[in-house]
Write a protein that holds these residues in place. Structure first.
Motif, PDB file in Angstrom:
ATOM      1  N   TYR A 267       1.316   3.563  29.897  1.00 26.69           N
ATOM      2  CA  TYR A 267       0.208   3.349  28.960  1.00 26.69           C
ATOM      3  C   TYR A 267       0.618   3.105  27.524  1.00 26.69           C
ATOM      4  CZ  TYR A 267      -2.971   3.876  32.693  1.00 26.69           C
ATOM      5  OH  TYR A 267      -3.647   3.649  33.857  1.00 26.69           O
ATOM      6  N   ILE A 268       1.912   3.212  27.252  1.00 24.12           N
ATOM      7  CA  ILE A 268       2.333   3.014  25.868  1.00 24.12           C
ATOM      8  C   ILE A 268       1.964   1.608  25.387  1.00 24.12           C
ATOM      9  CG2 ILE A 268       4.714   2.265  26.305  1.00 24.12           C
ATOM     10  CD1 ILE A 268       5.440   4.303  24.001  1.00 24.12           C
ATOM     11  N   PHE A 269       2.036   0.639  26.307  1.00 31.04           N
ATOM     12  CA  PHE A 269       1.707  -0.737  25.917  1.00 31.04           C
ATOM     13  C   PHE A 269       0.215  -0.921  25.728  1.00 31.04           C
ATOM     14  CE2 PHE A 269       5.355  -0.703  28.757  1.00 31.04           C
ATOM     15  CZ  PHE A 269       6.309  -1.084  27.842  1.00 31.04           C
ATOM     16  N   VAL A 270      -0.546  -0.247  26.572  1.00 24.85           N
ATOM     17  CA  VAL A 270      -1.993  -0.332  26.452  1.00 24.85           C
ATOM     18  C   VAL A 270      -2.413   0.231  25.095  1.00 24.85           C
ATOM     19  CG1 VAL A 270      -4.176   0.404  27.458  1.00 24.85           C
ATOM     20  CG2 VAL A 270      -2.261  -0.153  28.942  1.00 24.85           C
ATOM     21  N   MET A 271      -1.799   1.368  24.720  1.00 26.55           N
ATOM     22  CA  MET A 271      -2.139   1.973  23.437  1.00 26.55           C
ATOM     23  C   MET A 271      -1.670   1.100  22.277  1.00 26.55           C
ATOM     24  SD  MET A 271      -3.825   4.290  24.657  1.00 26.55           S
ATOM     25  CE  MET A 271      -4.514   4.712  23.086  1.00 26.55           C
ATOM     26  N   GLU A 272      -0.500   0.497  22.449  1.00 28.20           N
ATOM     27  CA  GLU A 272       0.001  -0.382  21.400  1.00 28.20           C
ATOM     28  C   GLU A 272      -0.969  -1.550  21.190  1.00 28.20           C
ATOM     29  OE1 GLU A 272       3.565  -2.502  22.279  1.00 28.20           O
ATOM     30  OE2 GLU A 272       3.601  -3.378  20.273  1.00 28.20           O
ATOM     31  N   GLU A 273      -1.429  -2.091  22.318  1.00 30.60           N
ATOM     32  CA  GLU A 273      -2.373  -3.202  22.281  1.00 30.60           C
ATOM     33  C   GLU A 273      -3.652  -2.770  21.559  1.00 30.60           C
ATOM     34  OE1 GLU A 273      -3.743  -6.737  22.441  1.00 30.60           O
ATOM     35  OE2 GLU A 273      -1.699  -6.258  23.076  1.00 30.60           O
ATOM     36  N   GLU A 274      -4.147  -1.561  21.852  1.00 30.24           N
ATOM     37  CA  GLU A 274      -5.365  -1.083  21.198  1.00 30.24           C
ATOM     38  C   GLU A 274      -5.136  -0.899  19.697  1.00 30.24           C
ATOM     39  OE1 GLU A 274      -7.669   1.832  23.076  1.00 30.24           O
ATOM     40  OE2 GLU A 274      -7.670   0.733  24.965  1.00 30.24           O
ATOM     41  N   TYR A 275      -3.957  -0.401  19.359  1.00 29.79           N
ATOM     42  CA  TYR A 275      -3.636  -0.207  17.942  1.00 29.79           C
ATOM     43  C   TYR A 275      -3.634  -1.548  17.221  1.00 29.79           C
ATOM     44  CZ  TYR A 275      -0.983   0.800  13.723  1.00 29.79           C
ATOM     45  OH  TYR A 275      -0.581   0.889  12.425  1.00 29.79           O
ATOM     46  N   ARG A 276      -2.996  -2.554  17.851  1.00 29.77           N
ATOM     47  CA  ARG A 276      -2.958  -3.881  17.238  1.00 29.77           C
ATOM     48  C   ARG A 276      -4.349  -4.463  17.064  1.00 29.77           C
ATOM     49  NH1 ARG A 276       2.034  -5.773  16.709  1.00 29.77           N
ATOM     50  NH2 ARG A 276       3.597  -4.730  17.992  1.00 29.77           N
ATOM     51  N   ARG A 277      -5.193  -4.213  18.075  1.00 30.96           N
ATOM     52  CA  ARG A 277      -6.561  -4.720  18.005  1.00 30.96           C
ATOM     53  C   ARG A 277      -7.298  -4.105  16.823  1.00 30.96           C
ATOM     54  NH1 ARG A 277      -7.969  -5.163  23.792  1.00 30.96           N
ATOM     55  NH2 ARG A 277      -8.074  -2.911  23.681  1.00 30.96           N
ATOM     56  N   LEU A 278      -7.140  -2.798  16.647  1.00 34.32           N
ATOM     57  CA  LEU A 278      -7.799  -2.117  15.525  1.00 34.32           C
ATOM     58  C   LEU A 278      -7.267  -2.647  14.198  1.00 34.32           C
ATOM     59  CD1 LEU A 278      -7.707   1.568  16.830  1.00 34.32           C
ATOM     60  CD2 LEU A 278      -9.742   0.189  16.448  1.00 34.32           C
ATOM     61  N   LEU A 279      -5.946  -2.823  14.141  1.00 33.82           N
ATOM     62  CA  LEU A 279      -5.319  -3.280  12.911  1.00 33.82           C
ATOM     63  C   LEU A 279      -5.781  -4.692  12.576  1.00 33.82           C
ATOM     64  CD1 LEU A 279      -3.313  -1.826  11.103  1.00 33.82           C
ATOM     65  CD2 LEU A 279      -1.495  -3.155  12.147  1.00 33.82           C
ATOM     66  N   ARG A 280      -5.884  -5.525  13.612  1.00 30.65           N
ATOM     67  CA  ARG A 280      -6.351  -6.905  13.424  1.00 30.65           C
ATOM     68  C   ARG A 280      -7.759  -6.908  12.871  1.00 30.65           C
ATOM     69  NH1 ARG A 280      -3.762  -8.784  18.028  1.00 30.65           N
ATOM     70  NH2 ARG A 280      -5.542  -8.286  19.321  1.00 30.65           N
ATOM     71  N   SER A 281      -8.601  -6.064  13.473  1.00 34.03           N
ATOM     72  CA  SER A 281      -9.994  -6.068  13.028  1.00 34.03           C
ATOM     73  C   SER A 281     -10.091  -5.581  11.589  1.00 34.03           C
ATOM     74  CB  SER A 281     -10.864  -5.247  13.973  1.00 34.03           C
ATOM     75  OG  SER A 281     -10.875  -3.898  13.580  1.00 34.03           O
ATOM     76  N   ALA A 282      -9.165  -4.705  11.202  1.00 36.70           N
ATOM     77  CA  ALA A 282      -9.159  -4.258   9.800  1.00 36.70           C
ATOM     78  C   ALA A 282      -8.682  -5.398   8.894  1.00 36.70           C
ATOM     79  CB  ALA A 282      -8.263  -3.036   9.638  1.00 36.70           C
ATOM     80  N   SER A 283      -7.655  -6.113   9.347  1.00 38.46           N
ATOM     81  CA  SER A 283      -7.089  -7.123   8.450  1.00 38.46           C
ATOM     82  C   SER A 283      -7.979  -8.359   8.336  1.00 38.46           C
ATOM     83  CB  SER A 283      -5.663  -7.492   8.865  1.00 38.46           C
ATOM     84  OG  SER A 283      -5.690  -8.102  10.115  1.00 38.46           O
TER      85      SER A 283
END
Lengths: 252, 254
Positions: free
Chosen positions: A154-170
Motif C-alpha cells: 500500500y505504500i504506492f497507493v498512499m504515495e499516489e493519494e499524497y500526490r493527488r492531494l498535493l496536485r489539487s493544492a498546487s
C-alpha cells in the motif's frame, strides 16, 4: 517506485532457499557489526563485494544504493572525528581531530558497507513476497510479516493519494514557502493522508473478510533445501569463521 | 417460488450512519436463484450500504436478513454467507492486497481450507477462464486499472460463489475492459446483483432493474423494455426511460 530489480536473475544466489538466505544474512550482519579489528572488517567488505559480484546485478544500480547510505556516513565523518574524545591527530583551526574519532568513523563505514552489500546480495535477490513466506516459515510472528507485506503493497497507493492531494493544492495556486500558511497546508495534507489511510485499511479489511479471512494467513510457497544450499551453507560458514579468526587471533 | 430458491432476502431493514437520518428506511429486497438484477440509484442513496449489510460488514439497527432460507444473525452465520456470496468492491485496490496476482487469488481458496496445491490449480483455472493466463506472477500494484478490476473479479470467482454482489464494477474503466466485463458477466450462470449508476451497463448485464430512493427499493422494469438500444452519448449514463414505453415511470426523458 520500488522495483525489486535485484530480485530478477538466475545466479546461484538467486536460486538459494530464501529461508537459508534470511538466516545466513542475519548471522553475517551480526558478526560484521560486532567485529572491531580492521583485518576482519576489510575482509568482510571484500567478501560482501564478492557476493554481489556472484549475483550478477546491475553495477550502476548497486552503486546508487551504496551512494545513498554513504551520504549519511559523510555526516558522520564531519561530526565524529571533531567531537570524539581522544588524542588529537591534527588541528583544524580551533578544533582537534581525534585519531580515535577517525578510527570509529572508518569502522562504521566499513561495517555499514559490508552489511549493506551482503543484504543486497542475499536479501534483495528475493522478492518481498517470497521473503514474507520465508519469514513465516522461520516462525517470525505473522503480525510482523503482514506489516511488512501490507506496507509494501500500500505504500504506492498512499504515495499516489499524497500526490493527488498535493496536485489539487498546487492547481489552486499553492506554492510552498516558509510561512504559517505553508506549514498549515502541509499539516492538513498529512492529516488527510492519515484519514484516508485509515479508511483504506478498513475497506481492505472488509474485503479480506468477504473472502473468508478468519484471522489466519496461509502461504502458497513451498521451499526446499537443495544441494546448492548445502554448498552455500559450507561457504558461508567458512567465511564467518574466517572473519572470527581475523577478529580474535592476533597475527604477528 | 419456494423458500429454497431464494438466495438473499432483506426484510424491513433500517440503517443509519452515526448522527444522520436513515440511509435505508424499511427496505425490503429479494434475490432469487437465477436472477440477474440491477440496482440503480444516486450517490449516497444507500446502494453500497445495502450490499455491506448483506455481507455482514455493517449491522442494521432493525430488520431481518435471510440467506439460503435461513435467518442470518450471528457472526458465524455471516462467515457462511461470505463463503457462498462473492463481493466485488468498488475500488480494486481495496480487494487486491497481496504482492502477486497468484497469492491474491489463492487467498480465498486457502481461507476455505484448500491445500496450496489445490489453491494453485484453482487460480490457474480461474485465470484461464477470465483470459488472464500468464498474470500469476504479476505484481498487483503494477497492474493497470482494468487489469486490477479483472483480477479482483478473479479473486471472487475462484471461490465458486453461489451469487455475486458487484459494487459499481465499471467505475473508471476504459471501453475495452468494460466490454470484457459485460461479456464475462453474461457468461456467468450464477445470480448476481449489480449496483451502478450507469443505466446502459445495467441494461447489458441484467434482466430486472430496481431503483433505490429514499431508503427503499422500487421496481423499475425489465431491462429489455426499459432499454432496447445502446447509447453512445453521455446522457445515457444518467437514469432515463423511453417515453413511448414507460411514460409513467419517474425520471422520464429523451
Amino acid at each position: 517506485m520500488l522495483q525489486e530489480q535485484f530480485s530478477t536473475g538466475n545466479s546461484q544466489i538467486h536460486r538459494l532457499d530464501p529461508r537459508f538466505k534470511v538466516v545466513v544474512a542475519t548471522v553475517y550482519a551480526f558478526v560484521v557489526a560486532l567485529s572491531n579489528r580492521f583485518p576482519a572488517l576489510i575482509a568482510a567488505l571484500i567478501f560482501s563485494f564478492a557476493l554481489v559480484g556472484l549475483c550478477r546485478l546491475d553495477f550502476l544500480e548497486v552503486a546508487k544504493r551504496i551512494a545513498l547510505v554513504n551520504g549519511f556516513i559523510i555526516f558522520l565523518w564531519l561530526v565524529v572525528p571533531l567531537t570524539f574524545a581522544g588524542q588529537p591527530l591534527f588541528y583544524l583551526g580551533p578544533f582537534g581531530v581525534s585519531s580515535e574519532g577517525v578510527l570509529v568513523s572508518a569502522r562504521i563505514t566499513l561495517k555499514s558497507n559490508a552489511i549493506l552489500l551482503a543484504f543486497i546480495a542475499l536479501i534483495a535477490s528475493s522478492t518481498v513476497a517470497t521473503l514474507g513466506s520465508a519469514l513465516s516459515r522461520l516462525r517470525i510472528p505473522e503480525k510482523i510479516i503482514y506489516l511488512l507485506l501490507l506496507n509494501y503493497r500500500y505504500i504506492f497507493v498512499m504515495e499516489e493519494e499524497y500526490r493527488r492531494l498535493l496536485r489539487s493544492a498546487s492547481i489552486r495556486g499553492f506554492r510552498p514557502t516558509s510561512n504559517l500558511h505553508t506549514y498549515k497546508t502541509y499539516a492538513y495534507l498529512i492529516g488527510m493522508l492519515f484519514v484516508r489511510a485509515s479508511d483504506r485499511a478498513e475497506r481492505v479489511y472488509k474485503a479480506m473478510l468477504c473472502r473468508g479471512f478468519a484471522g489466519r494467513f496461509y502461504s502458497l510457497h513451498e521451499f526446499s533445501f537443495s544441494r546448492l544450499d548445502l554448498i552455500w551453507l559450507v561457504v558461508m560458514t567458512i567465511a564467518i569463521i574466517g572473519l572470527e579468526i581475523l577478529e580474535w587471533v592476533k597475527i604477528a | 417460488m419456494g423458500e429454497n430458491s431464494v438466495i438473499i432476502q432483506l426484510e424491513n431493514i433500517v440503517f443509519s450512519y452515526a448522527g444522520s437520518k436513515p440511509v435505508l428506511d424499511d427496505l425490503c429486497f429479494t434475490l432469487e436463484e437465477g436472477t440477474k438484477l440491477g440496482l440503480i440509484g444516486q450517490n449516497g442513496s444507500g446502494k453500497t450500504t445495502m450490499l455491506h449489510i448483506i455481507m455482514g460488514l455493517l449491522k442494521p439497527s432493525s430488520g431481518t436478513i435471510r440467506a439460503f432460507g435461513k435467518p442470518i444473525e450471528t457472526k458465524k452465520d455471516f462467515l457462511e454467507v461470505r463463503r457462498k456470496i462473492g463481493f466485488l468492491f468498488q475500488d480494486a485496490d481495496d480487494q487486491l492486497f497481496c504482492p502477486t496476482v497468484l497469492e491474491d487469488i489463492a487467498f480465498g481458496p486457502l481461507n476455505l481450507g484448500k491445500s496450496p496445491t489445490e489453491a494453485r490449480k484453482m487460480v490457474m483455472e480461474t485465470l484461464e477462464r477470465l483470459n488472464l493466463k500468464g498474470f500469476e506472477e504479476r505484481v498487483t500494484h503494477k497492474l493497470s486499472g482494468g487489469e486490477k478490476k479483472l483480477v479482483a473479479l478473479a479473486t471472487v470467482l475462484v471461490m465458486e460463489p453461489k451469487a455475486l454482489l458487484l459494487d459499481e464494477p465499471t467505475t473508471g474503466l476504459d471501453e475495452d475492459t468494460n466490454i470484457r466485463i459485460i461479456t464475462l458477466l453474461n457468461q456467468l450462470d450464477i445470480s448476481y446483483v449489480i449496483v451502478s449508476h450507469e443505466y446502459d451497463f445495467l441494461a447489458q448485464t441484467t434482466r430486472e432493474i430496481y431503483g433505490i430512493h429514499d431508503g427503499r427499493i422500487s421496481y423499475h422494469g425489465d431491462s429489455n423494455t426499459l432499454h432496447s438500444h445502446y447509447h453512445k452519448h453521455a446522457a445515457a449514463r444518467t437514469p432515463h426511460h423511453h417515453r413511448a414505453l414507460h411514460a409513467d415511470v419517474e425520471g422520464a426523458c429523451c
